[in-house]
Motif scaffolding. Structure first.
Motif, PDB file in Angstrom:
ATOM      1  N   UNK A   1       0.795  -1.225   0.000  1.00 59.80           N
ATOM      2  CA  UNK A   1       0.000   0.000   0.000  1.00 59.80           C
ATOM      3  C   UNK A   1       0.823   1.267   0.000  1.00 59.80           C
ATOM      4  N   UNK A   2       2.095   1.164  -0.425  1.00 61.12           N
ATOM      5  CA  UNK A   2       2.940   2.358  -0.451  1.00 61.12           C
ATOM      6  C   UNK A   2       2.391   3.404  -1.420  1.00 61.12           C
ATOM      7  N   UNK A   3       2.578   4.645  -1.065  1.00 62.68           N
ATOM      8  CA  UNK A   3       2.163   5.761  -1.908  1.00 62.68           C
ATOM      9  C   UNK A   3       3.021   5.771  -3.177  1.00 62.68           C
ATOM     10  N   UNK A   4       2.361   5.682  -4.340  1.00 57.82           N
ATOM     11  CA  UNK A   4       3.108   5.657  -5.602  1.00 57.82           C
ATOM     12  C   UNK A   4       3.889   6.947  -5.814  1.00 57.82           C
ATOM     13  N   UNK A   5       3.370   8.039  -5.298  1.00 62.69           N
ATOM     14  CA  UNK A   5       4.088   9.312  -5.422  1.00 62.69           C
ATOM     15  C   UNK A   5       5.422   9.271  -4.702  1.00 62.69           C
ATOM     16  N   UNK A   6       5.451   8.610  -3.555  1.00 59.65           N
ATOM     17  CA  UNK A   6       6.711   8.477  -2.820  1.00 59.65           C
ATOM     18  C   UNK A   6       7.713   7.659  -3.629  1.00 59.65           C
ATOM     19  N   UNK A   7       7.226   6.580  -4.242  1.00 60.58           N
ATOM     20  CA  UNK A   7       8.122   5.750  -5.058  1.00 60.58           C
ATOM     21  C   UNK A   7       8.648   6.541  -6.245  1.00 60.58           C
TER      22      UNK A   7
ATOM     23  N   UNK B   1       9.004   9.738  -6.565  1.00 58.78           N
ATOM     24  CA  UNK B   1       9.992  10.744  -6.138  1.00 58.78           C
ATOM     25  C   UNK B   1      11.363  10.098  -5.995  1.00 58.78           C
ATOM     26  N   UNK B   2      11.402   8.906  -5.422  1.00 58.32           N
ATOM     27  CA  UNK B   2      12.692   8.235  -5.262  1.00 58.32           C
ATOM     28  C   UNK B   2      13.276   7.828  -6.615  1.00 58.32           C
ATOM     29  N   UNK B   3      12.425   7.343  -7.521  1.00 60.75           N
ATOM     30  CA  UNK B   3      12.917   6.945  -8.844  1.00 60.75           C
ATOM     31  C   UNK B   3      13.456   8.151  -9.606  1.00 60.75           C
ATOM     32  N   UNK B   4      12.777   9.282  -9.474  1.00 59.30           N
ATOM     33  CA  UNK B   4      13.233  10.493 -10.161  1.00 59.30           C
ATOM     34  C   UNK B   4      14.569  10.962  -9.584  1.00 59.30           C
ATOM     35  N   UNK B   5      14.662  10.886  -8.275  1.00 58.73           N
ATOM     36  CA  UNK B   5      15.942  11.240  -7.637  1.00 58.73           C
ATOM     37  C   UNK B   5      17.047  10.310  -8.116  1.00 58.73           C
TER      38      UNK B   5
ATOM     39  N   UNK C   1      11.742   9.169 -16.197  1.00 60.77           N
ATOM     40  CA  UNK C   1      11.141   9.070 -14.874  1.00 60.77           C
ATOM     41  C   UNK C   1       9.980  10.058 -14.733  1.00 60.77           C
ATOM     42  N   UNK C   2      10.191  11.256 -15.212  1.00 63.09           N
ATOM     43  CA  UNK C   2       9.130  12.267 -15.111  1.00 63.09           C
ATOM     44  C   UNK C   2       7.923  11.886 -15.971  1.00 63.09           C
ATOM     45  N   UNK C   3       8.205  11.311 -17.146  1.00 66.39           N
ATOM     46  CA  UNK C   3       7.108  10.902 -18.021  1.00 66.39           C
ATOM     47  C   UNK C   3       6.300   9.773 -17.384  1.00 66.39           C
ATOM     48  N   UNK C   4       6.996   8.823 -16.750  1.00 62.72           N
ATOM     49  CA  UNK C   4       6.283   7.721 -16.083  1.00 62.72           C
ATOM     50  C   UNK C   4       5.463   8.265 -14.909  1.00 62.72           C
ATOM     51  N   UNK C   5       6.044   9.213 -14.193  1.00 65.63           N
ATOM     52  CA  UNK C   5       5.330   9.825 -13.060  1.00 65.63           C
ATOM     53  C   UNK C   5       4.055  10.512 -13.547  1.00 65.63           C
ATOM     54  N   UNK C   6       4.218  11.262 -14.625  1.00 60.65           N
ATOM     55  CA  UNK C   6       3.076  11.982 -15.189  1.00 60.65           C
ATOM     56  C   UNK C   6       2.006  11.001 -15.682  1.00 60.65           C
ATOM     57  N   UNK C   7       2.453   9.942 -16.360  1.00 62.23           N
ATOM     58  CA  UNK C   7       1.496   8.951 -16.870  1.00 62.23           C
ATOM     59  C   UNK C   7       0.771   8.255 -15.728  1.00 62.23           C
ATOM     60  N   UNK C   8       1.504   7.947 -14.664  1.00 62.67           N
ATOM     61  CA  UNK C   8       0.863   7.285 -13.531  1.00 62.67           C
ATOM     62  C   UNK C   8      -0.220   8.183 -12.922  1.00 62.67           C
TER      63      UNK C   8
ATOM     64  N   UNK D   1      -3.629   3.643 -10.313  1.00 59.83           N
ATOM     65  CA  UNK D   1      -3.473   2.199 -10.122  1.00 59.83           C
ATOM     66  C   UNK D   1      -4.810   1.484 -10.390  1.00 59.83           C
ATOM     67  N   UNK D   2      -4.829   0.262 -10.868  1.00 55.59           N
ATOM     68  CA  UNK D   2      -3.665  -0.629 -11.028  1.00 55.59           C
ATOM     69  C   UNK D   2      -2.964  -0.498 -12.377  1.00 55.59           C
ATOM     70  N   UNK D   3      -3.647   0.093 -13.399  1.00 59.10           N
ATOM     71  CA  UNK D   3      -3.013   0.142 -14.722  1.00 59.10           C
ATOM     72  C   UNK D   3      -1.709   0.935 -14.669  1.00 59.10           C
ATOM     73  N   UNK D   4      -1.720   1.993 -13.871  1.00 57.24           N
ATOM     74  CA  UNK D   4      -0.534   2.849 -13.788  1.00 57.24           C
ATOM     75  C   UNK D   4       0.671   2.155 -13.185  1.00 57.24           C
ATOM     76  N   UNK D   5       0.440   1.018 -12.499  1.00 53.13           N
ATOM     77  CA  UNK D   5       1.587   0.296 -11.930  1.00 53.13           C
ATOM     78  C   UNK D   5       2.562  -0.129 -13.023  1.00 53.13           C
ATOM     79  N   UNK D   6       2.033  -0.325 -14.233  1.00 49.38           N
ATOM     80  CA  UNK D   6       2.911  -0.700 -15.346  1.00 49.38           C
ATOM     81  C   UNK D   6       3.907   0.417 -15.650  1.00 49.38           C
TER      82      UNK D   6
END
Length: 436
Positions: A272-278, A280-284, A301-308, A313-318
């Motif tokens: 149940x982790x916040x996808x935004x937190x993940x 942010x870490x991936x972008x960093x 990374x920014x494009x994936x964040x924007x798409x998500x 979720x759940x489609x955005x998990x991809x």
């Protein structure tokens, strides 16, 4: 009041080691020292309403209880998770009665951020007129979770995660009260503290489990990890596992292990982790661990964040998985990260050195008369588009902060920098391409 048999009931190690005076609290000297905020309040015997903001297991509840003891106030603890308006009303009524008898009430609200805005507003008149001294505890940023009116009436004090010294002291106390040493090698002891991740309560809970093991053989770090992992597999997105798993994800990416990174990503999402937190870490990570070795990593990374954020979720998990795979398989370099750090250190040590006059803008005649812009070489006019001028301050020697590695796009950058360095030295030496 405790029952006849309660004193003999088993108590967790963390409870048995709970400090009885503020001087026994570890790791928070910046708040409890004689010149620190809480130390001064105690010296004056007058505690103001405060918000204790810090990670789990750093002593928030203990400090609140000892503040009440130290100032002879009635301690009224409530949890925002289990309490409601009716519970608060009872506390306020009792506080009014005590006040008439000349005794104050310290109302401690654990996880105060879980009260909604209306419930938080309910504190205001009682805090305002001094019916209660409010001590709220939160692990969340008060700026985001608490309303402005409450914040304006409380002093926010930030508690630190326990450092290695503080954790070591807790383990020593645990061994003293148990009457024996933990069955750990020095490496195992360090691993135990690392697993606690600054949480004293979690450390003592782990220690209590380790005390149940036979005294021999002593466990090293790997053995301890294996044992503890079997005992504490639950992920809690707000506590230790939150940090452990994001660290596992980050290090798997750094190690270019796409499969392991996907595993840790899935563990976090399942917890149940916040996808935004993940994200942010991936972008960093894209900047800190890949950088110019693959300049496309950051926009990916920014494009994936924007798409998500558009899909969810759940489609955005991809999109998260795609980002993880891209980052894990990209060439790695921390050259930009290290260069930024080195440049910051140089900027701090060199003070306010002025830029050289030739690169200063000269919009007025006076500034031209003062030499602003004099001798500036327009690089596009140079035969190879490179003047070789020195852009560092005149009183500072040239530094090389950025040292690209032989990986990915930085290999190409390395060639460019080497070429420009050669031209620069030729210009300085007055070589065939230089102006002397």
């Amino acid at each position: 009041m405790a029952s006849l048999f309660e004193a003999d009931a088993p108590r967790p190690l963390a409870d048995r080691l709970r400090p009885k005076v503020l001087t026994e609290v570890v790791g928070q000297d910046h708040l409890l020292g004689p010149e620190a905020p809480l130390g001064r309040m105690l010296a004056r015997q007058r505690v103001a309403s405060i918000l204790l903001w810090g990670p789990p297991g750093c002593g928030k509840t203990t400090i609140a209880r000892l503040l009440a003891d130290g100032t002879d106030m009635e301690f009224e603890p409530l949890s925002a998770v289990f309490s409601g308006v009716a519970d608060l009303r009872k506390v306020f009524e009792k506080a009014k009665e005590r006040r008439q008898m000349g005794r104050g009430t310290l109302l401690f609200i654990d996880e105060i951020h879980r009260f909604n805005r209306a419930q938080q507003d309910g504190f205001l008149p009682y805090v305002e007129d001094g019916t209660v001294v409010l001590v709220g505890a939160t692990t969340e940023n008060p700026s985001f979770e608490l309303n402005a009116a409450l914040l304006s009436r409380c002093q926010v004090l930030v508690l630190r995660r326990l450092d290695d010294t503080a954790l070591d002291l807790l383990l020593t106390r645990a061994e003293e009260i148990e009457g024996r040493a933990l069955p750990l090698t020095p490496d195992g002891r360090e691993a135990l503290k690392a697993m606690a991740d600054g949480d004293g309560r979690y450390l003592l809970n782990l220690a209590e489990e380790v005390f149940l093991l036979p005294p021999e053989p002593l466990l090293d770090g790997a053995g301890l990890a294996k044992t503890v992992q079997h005992r504490a597999p639950v992920y809690d997105k707000n506590r230790e596992e939150h940090y452990n798993l994001i660290s596992a994800l980050h290090k798997s990416l750094r190690g270019s292990d796409a499969d392991a990174a996907l595993y840790w990503l899935s563990r976090m999402l399942a917890g149940g982790e916040d996808a935004g937190y993940i994200m942010r870490r991936l972008t960093r990570f894209a900047s800190e661990d890949i950088g110019m070795a693959d300049p496309a990593a950051l926009p990916q990374a920014l494009a994936c964040w924007d798409a998500y954020e558009r899909i969810g979720s759940p489609e955005g998990d991809l999109m998260l998985a795609q980002c993880v795979i891209y980052l894990a398989t990209a060439p790695k370099s921390n050259a930009a990260y290290k260069a930024a750090g080195a440049a910051k250190r140089a900027a701090k040590t060199t003070g306010s050195l002025a830029p050289p006059a030739h690169i200063l803008n000269a919009p007025t005649n006076l500034m031209k008369d003062l030499g602003y812009g004099k001798g500036y070489a327009y690089d596009h006019d140079a035969p190879d588009g490179f003047s070789g001028a020195d852009y560092f301050p005149e009183d500072m020697r040239r530094e090389q902060f950025y040292r690209p590695v032989e990986r990915g796009f930085e290999r190409e950058i390395q060639k460019r920098l080497a070429y420009w360095d050669k031209l620069r030295r030729q210009r300085v030496a007055g070589g065939p391409d230089g102006d002397g």
